[in-house]
Design a protein around this motif. Structure first.
Motif, PDB file in Angstrom:
ATOM      1  N   LEU A   1      39.946  41.746  34.958  1.00 10.55           N
ATOM      2  CA  LEU A   1      39.296  43.057  35.030  1.00 10.55           C
ATOM      3  C   LEU A   1      37.932  42.971  35.704  1.00 10.55           C
ATOM      4  O   LEU A   1      37.609  43.783  36.595  1.00 10.55           O
ATOM      5  CB  LEU A   1      39.161  43.641  33.617  1.00 10.55           C
ATOM      6  CG  LEU A   1      38.568  45.041  33.508  1.00 10.55           C
ATOM      7  CD1 LEU A   1      39.440  46.059  34.241  1.00 10.55           C
ATOM      8  CD2 LEU A   1      38.411  45.451  32.042  1.00 10.55           C
ATOM      9  N   LEU A   2      37.117  41.982  35.312  1.00 12.07           N
ATOM     10  CA  LEU A   2      35.779  41.857  35.908  1.00 12.07           C
ATOM     11  C   LEU A   2      35.880  41.524  37.394  1.00 12.07           C
ATOM     12  O   LEU A   2      35.148  42.092  38.214  1.00 12.07           O
ATOM     13  CB  LEU A   2      34.963  40.785  35.166  1.00 12.07           C
ATOM     14  CG  LEU A   2      34.511  41.163  33.749  1.00 12.07           C
ATOM     15  CD1 LEU A   2      33.760  40.005  33.096  1.00 12.07           C
ATOM     16  CD2 LEU A   2      33.646  42.420  33.767  1.00 12.07           C
ATOM     17  N   ALA A   3      36.792  40.614  37.763  1.00 12.45           N
ATOM     18  CA  ALA A   3      36.963  40.277  39.177  1.00 12.45           C
ATOM     19  C   ALA A   3      37.399  41.519  39.959  1.00 12.45           C
ATOM     20  O   ALA A   3      36.935  41.763  41.082  1.00 12.45           O
ATOM     21  CB  ALA A   3      37.993  39.156  39.325  1.00 12.45           C
ATOM     22  N   GLY A   4      38.299  42.308  39.359  1.00 11.67           N
ATOM     23  CA  GLY A   4      38.782  43.509  40.036  1.00 11.67           C
ATOM     24  C   GLY A   4      37.695  44.554  40.214  1.00 11.67           C
ATOM     25  O   GLY A   4      37.607  45.200  41.266  1.00 11.67           O
ATOM     26  N   LEU A   5      36.856  44.735  39.207  1.00 10.74           N
ATOM     27  CA  LEU A   5      35.777  45.722  39.314  1.00 10.74           C
ATOM     28  C   LEU A   5      34.729  45.273  40.336  1.00 10.74           C
ATOM     29  O   LEU A   5      34.137  46.102  41.033  1.00 10.74           O
ATOM     30  CB  LEU A   5      35.116  45.934  37.944  1.00 10.74           C
ATOM     31  CG  LEU A   5      35.971  46.719  36.941  1.00 10.74           C
ATOM     32  CD1 LEU A   5      35.369  46.657  35.544  1.00 10.74           C
ATOM     33  CD2 LEU A   5      36.130  48.179  37.385  1.00 10.74           C
ATOM     34  N   ARG A   6      34.513  43.973  40.431  1.00 12.08           N
ATOM     35  CA  ARG A   6      33.516  43.469  41.380  1.00 12.08           C
ATOM     36  C   ARG A   6      34.048  43.472  42.806  1.00 12.08           C
ATOM     37  O   ARG A   6      33.281  43.603  43.755  1.00 12.08           O
ATOM     38  CB  ARG A   6      33.063  42.057  40.973  1.00 12.08           C
ATOM     39  CG  ARG A   6      32.144  42.100  39.742  1.00 12.08           C
ATOM     40  CD  ARG A   6      31.768  40.716  39.216  1.00 12.08           C
ATOM     41  NE  ARG A   6      30.772  40.863  38.161  1.00 12.08           N
ATOM     42  CZ  ARG A   6      30.790  40.228  36.988  1.00 12.08           C
ATOM     43  NH1 ARG A   6      31.759  39.365  36.712  1.00 12.08           N
ATOM     44  NH2 ARG A   6      29.855  40.440  36.079  1.00 12.08           N
ATOM     45  N   ALA A   7      35.372  43.326  42.976  1.00 12.87           N
ATOM     46  CA  ALA A   7      35.938  43.186  44.318  1.00 12.87           C
ATOM     47  C   ALA A   7      36.420  44.511  44.907  1.00 12.87           C
ATOM     48  O   ALA A   7      36.497  44.645  46.128  1.00 12.87           O
ATOM     49  CB  ALA A   7      37.103  42.198  44.284  1.00 12.87           C
ATOM     50  N   SER A   8      36.761  45.472  44.058  1.00 13.97           N
ATOM     51  CA  SER A   8      37.413  46.690  44.580  1.00 13.97           C
ATOM     52  C   SER A   8      36.412  47.796  44.869  1.00 13.97           C
ATOM     53  O   SER A   8      35.241  47.705  44.528  1.00 13.97           O
ATOM     54  CB  SER A   8      38.478  47.186  43.606  1.00 13.97           C
ATOM     55  OG  SER A   8      37.879  47.670  42.420  1.00 13.97           O
TER      56      SER A   8
END
Lengths: 190, 190
Positions: A183-190
């Motif tokens: 979730l954190l990787a997705g929020l930072r990357a998207s």
């Protein structure tokens, strides 16, 4: 005068004890047997009071439901420390504790079943969910807002809610940690 | 011989119609009123058969629950086209259709409430959840495996389950799309 105050205090204590007993019994019935079984007769028997006492103070079954939720008390929450990943993991652990120790999953299902048809139960549900989600929403608002934030909150809650609802037990620590990393990787990357 | 076959065929058709009617009535009672109301008397009245007929073919309340699930039929699913993002969005839309049109959320809540205590209902739940998740799990297995895959499946289901359970309605299209963008970005980056 002083003896009058003492009498009032004793009366207050008695009422408070009745309230606590009835709230506790209502929550037990609700989480173990569901809303259908949450009747004045059943709660009176378990709490050890007369039906008349219950009807006098809590005339409707919605009153008994409100009492049951008061026995839930404050939901357990993590106090954020500033480490976002650790704070989210700790908050999901608190959610898991609320399910295992308080029967929060059962309470949510009862509120879902009845909230759609009884306005007052719908409001009780909204209050409980707002309390339940407020730390997670505040933490995730560091990385998202608006619809993205709502999507992220649903995914975070889903980490705990879905295995509980669909497989009968909350996720283990490793699953929680992997989910938060995704979730954190997705929020930072998207 | 030929008239005997015709007689058997008419009898088969009658049994099949009874089965369909009872399954449909059982599902209606289950999704509208919950498992507590799923009794032989209630289903017999709604389906238009005698209680004796119901007890003869479906002696237990678990039998009525099994019938209700047979009326759900095949869960709606999207047939993947190879565009992962579009396929995931379409599969969550199918999940939303199952909730709105079939009352799948109510069914899941009933199974959650009873699956923990009745083994046979637990098995029914596992079968339904396995069917419900199999396309999503296959799609996400392109990007994750093991615990990461389980975490991703829970988050994906949570996009639909959590708003339904906690706010009383499934998410809108925009929320579904944002969630899938976050999830895919997270799986690719983490």
């Amino acid at each position: 005068m002083s003896s009058g105050r003492a009498g009032a205090t004793a009366e207050d204590a008695r009422v408070a004890r009745t309230r606590t007993d009835v709230a506790r019994a209502s929550l037990d019935v609700l989480t173990n047997d569901g809303f259908d079984e949450l009747t004045h007769a059943r709660v009176a028997r378990i709490a050890g009071y007369s039906k008349t006492t219950l009807y006098t103070h809590w005339p409707s079954r919605v009153d008994l439901l409100t009492m049951a939720l008061s026995a839930l008390g404050e939901l357990p929450h993590h106090s954020p420390t500033g480490d976002l990943r650790a704070d989210l993991i700790a908050e999901l652990h608190a959610f898991r504790v609320a399910i295992n120790d308080l029967g929060l999953d059962r309470v949510l299902m009862v509120l879902a079943q009845w909230g759609a048809t009884v306005d007052e139960i719908g409001r009780i549900r909204t209050d409980l969910v707002t309390d339940g989600e407020h730390i997670a929403r505040r933490l995730l608002s560091q990385l998202a807002e608006g619809i993205r934030l709502e999507a992220a909150v649903s995914m975070l809650s889903g980490v705990v809610v879905c295995p509980t609802l669909m497989y009968g037990s909350p996720p283990d620590d490793a699953t929680v940690e992997h989910a938060i990393d995704i979730l954190l990787a997705g929020l930072r990357a998207s």
